[in-house]
Design a protein around this motif. Structure first.
Motif, PDB file in Angstrom:
ATOM      1  N   UNK A 104      43.529  40.558  52.662  1.00 20.85           N
ATOM      2  CA  UNK A 104      44.844  41.124  52.381  1.00 20.85           C
ATOM      3  C   UNK A 104      44.742  42.611  52.050  1.00 20.85           C
ATOM      4  N   UNK A 105      43.726  42.988  51.278  1.00 24.61           N
ATOM      5  CA  UNK A 105      43.516  44.406  50.978  1.00 24.61           C
ATOM      6  C   UNK A 105      43.166  45.181  52.261  1.00 24.61           C
ATOM      7  N   UNK A 106      42.390  44.556  53.139  1.00 22.92           N
ATOM      8  CA  UNK A 106      42.027  45.180  54.423  1.00 22.92           C
ATOM      9  C   UNK A 106      43.269  45.396  55.301  1.00 22.92           C
ATOM     10  N   UNK A 107      44.205  44.441  55.275  1.00 20.32           N
ATOM     11  CA  UNK A 107      45.438  44.563  56.054  1.00 20.32           C
ATOM     12  C   UNK A 107      46.307  45.696  55.508  1.00 20.32           C
ATOM     13  N   UNK A 108      46.364  45.832  54.209  1.00 19.43           N
ATOM     14  CA  UNK A 108      47.160  46.910  53.606  1.00 19.43           C
ATOM     15  C   UNK A 108      46.620  48.283  54.010  1.00 19.43           C
ATOM     16  N   UNK A 109      45.318  48.384  54.168  1.00 20.55           N
ATOM     17  CA  UNK A 109      44.725  49.665  54.576  1.00 20.55           C
ATOM     18  C   UNK A 109      44.915  49.930  56.072  1.00 20.55           C
ATOM     19  N   UNK A 110      45.064  48.870  56.855  1.00 21.63           N
ATOM     20  CA  UNK A 110      45.201  49.005  58.308  1.00 21.63           C
ATOM     21  C   UNK A 110      46.402  48.165  58.760  1.00 21.63           C
ATOM     22  N   UNK A 111      47.581  48.614  58.392  1.00 18.61           N
ATOM     23  CA  UNK A 111      48.780  47.789  58.566  1.00 18.61           C
ATOM     24  C   UNK A 111      49.097  47.527  60.032  1.00 18.61           C
TER      25      UNK A 111
END
Length: 515
Positions: A104-111
């Motif tokens: 989820x944190x990875x998705x927030x950085x690469x939306x």
């Protein structure tokens, strides 16, 4: 992987494993040494084209599939950023931190450009497996069958000559319960290798989802660490039993640790027991191997209840698929080139193909009774198998028109034609047909004689043949010289009568004495 780099055989294998074997894209990719994304690309394209079944509808021949799938450019996609796996791995060890949270944190950085959660887990697992520490493998019941050969051999004595021949020991181990099959074969050649698989399936009484063989030459045509090419004959076995084959990487024994352990157990509990026994046939050896194999599979576990047989029957066998209705027939597949005489060679015998395929490469599928020839996966010819070395099996419809007309001639037809030109023409042709081991060897010279009727009258041709027979002129050149020099029209002297022929006396020899 670009679309152009996938072979037609591999493309059709994707569709077979998807719609008939019902495997996931990840397992299909692993079996064929391609990425799951490539599998998804071709499966999605197949759906758009209305292909969602196996076998393929008749309209989808190789030419149409090649045009629609393999000659279409695939637009490269923008590179998707990956997490820093070292930091990802260290953070995952923290209390309360999960892969879902890190994703989820990875998705927030690469939306706008990121991997899905299952994709990220798969990539992380691949990265983790490449690290130095070994990763414990957990095998599902009924999923994998591991295949290998023992290193040592068991000698078989020829009772007539006393010579020794080492028998190879084939070993197959189920991944979930270590249930083991073993048998002796005379070699590790392709036929022994394939038929040992068949007997292993019959021993198990069911089919696993995946076979994990060694990267030996019989299994693969090109040994490669990441992309081995399966032998076509071996791949046909997989299609018959609807299994996926994932060869172990060369020099990577951990890929088939189950097989390595199974080989070690067979060497200890079967081969070591037989070291003092003498065997005079392969059948005798396999009878003893079967007896010891029962003991091996029923030997109680040291730390767990039950044994290999009870665990297999309880857990693994119900998870496996039943054997196919029709028995497997061994078929050797060989790539051959069509010669200029529109024949191909298989085991030193020659089989015809349609003459339009001169110098093309075709596939010969050789079974016990038939030889089927394929071009672009289409059966173009079928022959009964022959063991006559140097012989020819020719079908008239495969010949050019001129050759077909020639093939229709028979000795009787030639004699009938000769009889219309005269008695002596018929005698000369008859002599030629009986002077060779095979009448066909005389056809050419007979055609040459009979075609002289186009230039000379049948009376002259008949007279020339009479003179040739009287003078021993049995070559076509002799008849031509007689006609050219008009010797057939010369008045012939009457044959002298031997006045002494009827006198019987030791001192009278007659004219034949001087011939």
């Amino acid at each position: 992987m670009p679309a152009e780099s996938i072979s037609m055989r591999k493309l059709k294998e994707i569709l077979r494993l998807k719609y008939e074997a019902k495997l996931s894209h990840r397992k299909i990719g692993t079996s064929l040494s391609i990425s799951p994304g490539t599998v998804s690309t071709y499966v999605n394209r197949a759906k758009l084209m209305g292909i969602e079944e196996w076998p393929l509808p008749p309209i989808w021949d190789d030419i149409k599939l090649n045009k629609c799938f393999l000659q279409t450019k695939i637009q490269p996609r923008t590179a998707i950023p990956l997490p820093n796996w070292s930091q990802f791995n260290s953070q995952l060890k923290g209390k309360g931190v999960t892969k879902q949270l890190l994703w989820q944190e990875y998705v927030e950085r690469n939306a706008t450009n990121h991997y899905s959660y299952p994709q990220m887990c798969r990539i992380y697992k691949d990265w983790l497996s490449r690290q130095q520490p070994s990763m414990r493998q957990i095998h599902k019941y009924g999923e994998k069958l591991f295949i290998d050969y023992c290193g040592p051999t068991i000698p078989i004595v020829n009772p007539q000559t006393g010579e020794f021949r080492g028998a190879q020991i084939f070993v197959a181990v189920m991944g979930g319960t270590n249930f083991t099959f073993a048998e002796a074969t005379l070699s590790q050649q392709l036929e022994d290798w394939v038929m040992s698989h068949v007997r292993a399936f019959e021993f198990l009484g069911a089919i696993p989802d995946i076979i994990v063989p060694d990267n030996l030459r019989s299994a693969t045509t090109r040994a490669c660490k990441y992309d081995p090419d399966l032998n076509p004959t071996y791949q046909q076995l997989a299609a018959h039993y609807n299994v996926a084959i994932i060869p172990a990487r060369p020099l990577r024994p951990k890929d088939k640790a189950k097989a390595e352990n199974g080989v070690l157990i067979v060497e200890r509990w079967i081969m070591a027991v037989l070291r003092h026994e003498t065997f005079y046939s392969l059948t005798q050896l396999n009878q003893r191997v079967s007896q010891l194999l029962v003991k091996l599979n029923t030997k109680p576990f040291q730390k767990l209840p039950g044994n290999r047989t009870t665990e297999f029957n309880t857990h693994e066998l119900p998870a496996m698929r039943p054997l196919p209705r029709h028995a497997y027939q061994y078929t050797y597949i060989k790539k051959v080139k069509v010669n200029v005489d529109y024949h191909i060679e298989v085991n030193k015998h020659y089989y015809s193909v349609p003459y339009g395929l001169l110098k093309k490469q075709v596939e010969a599928h050789v079974s016990d009774k038939t030889v089927k020839l394929y071009y672009q996966n289409q059966c173009i010819a079928q022959h009964l198998r022959s063991i006559r070395i140097g012989g020819y099996s020719t079908q008239v419809e495969h010949m050019p028109k001129a050759h077909q007309d020639y093939a229709k001639w028979t000795p009787d037809r030639l004699k009938q034609w000769a009889s219309t030109l005269g008695e002596y023409v018929s005698q000369w042709v008859d002599y030629q047909l009986h002077s060779k081991a095979h009448p066909q060897q005389s056809y050419k010279v007979c055609f040459g004689l009979l075609s002289l009727n186009k230039v000379y009258s049948k009376e002259r041709l008949n007279a020339a043949c009479q003179r040739a027979l009287d003078t021993g002129g049995y070559r076509l050149a002799n008849v031509k010289i007689i006609l050219k020099k008009n010797l057939d029209q010369e008045k012939r002297e009457p044959k002298q009568i031997d006045l002494l022929a009827d006198i019987k006396h030791d001192n009278v020899r007659g004219q034949n004495y001087y011939h």
